[in-house]
Design an enzyme around this catalytic site. Structure first.
Site, PDB file in Angstrom:
ATOM      1  N   MET A  26       0.873  -1.198  -0.075  1.00 10.71           N
ATOM      2  CA  MET A  26       0.061  -0.146  -0.183  1.00 10.71           C
ATOM      3  C   MET A  26       0.938   1.200  -0.066  1.00 10.71           C
ATOM      4  SD  MET A  26      -1.163  -0.133   3.837  1.00 10.71           S
ATOM      5  CE  MET A  26      -0.171  -0.471   5.326  1.00 10.71           C
ATOM      6  N   PRO A  27       0.618   2.058  -0.835  1.00 13.81           N
ATOM      7  CA  PRO A  27       1.352   3.633  -0.843  1.00 13.81           C
ATOM      8  C   PRO A  27       1.025   4.172   0.574  1.00 13.81           C
ATOM      9  CG  PRO A  27      -0.242   3.555  -2.424  1.00 13.81           C
ATOM     10  CD  PRO A  27      -0.633   2.296  -1.591  1.00 13.81           C
ATOM     11  N   VAL A  28       2.111   4.644   1.254  1.00 11.35           N
ATOM     12  CA  VAL A  28       1.989   5.506   2.566  1.00 11.35           C
ATOM     13  C   VAL A  28       2.812   6.906   2.190  1.00 11.35           C
ATOM     14  CG1 VAL A  28       2.540   5.654   4.943  1.00 11.35           C
ATOM     15  CG2 VAL A  28       1.843   3.402   4.012  1.00 11.35           C
TER      16      VAL A  28
END
Length: 89
Positions: A26-28
């Site tokens: 997931m992009p953070v």
């Protein structure tokens, strides 16, 4: 760990990504800034970052996490000078 074929990325053919990597992928975006912004400023900032990531990084907004870490000026220094002692801010 079992590897499965990835169907989400452009290189799906021959791509091997573990189940764990796929599930937690997931992009953070983490923002570190001094304390003092209003909630409305933070809302606008997270909206702008989300829009930019959707446009430029091809991510889905539902999977994007934006974390704001507020740091007191006494806990941040640049060039050996604490934020509370700086004259240029």
């Amino acid at each position: 760990m079992v590897a499965v074929e990835c169907r989400r990325c452009p290189r799906a053919r021959g791509c091997r990504q573990s189940i764990t990597e796929r599930r937690w992928s997931m992009p953070v975006v983490t923002i570190q800034m001094w304390t003092g912004r209003t909630v409305e400023q933070k809302r606008a900032l997270t909206r702008a970052i989300t829009d930019a990531m959707v446009t430029h990084a091809d991510v889905k907004p539902d999977g994007l996490h934006v974390i704001i870490q507020e740091i007191p000026k006494e806990n941040w220094a640049r060039a050996g000078v604490l934020g509370i002692d700086r004259k240029d801010v």
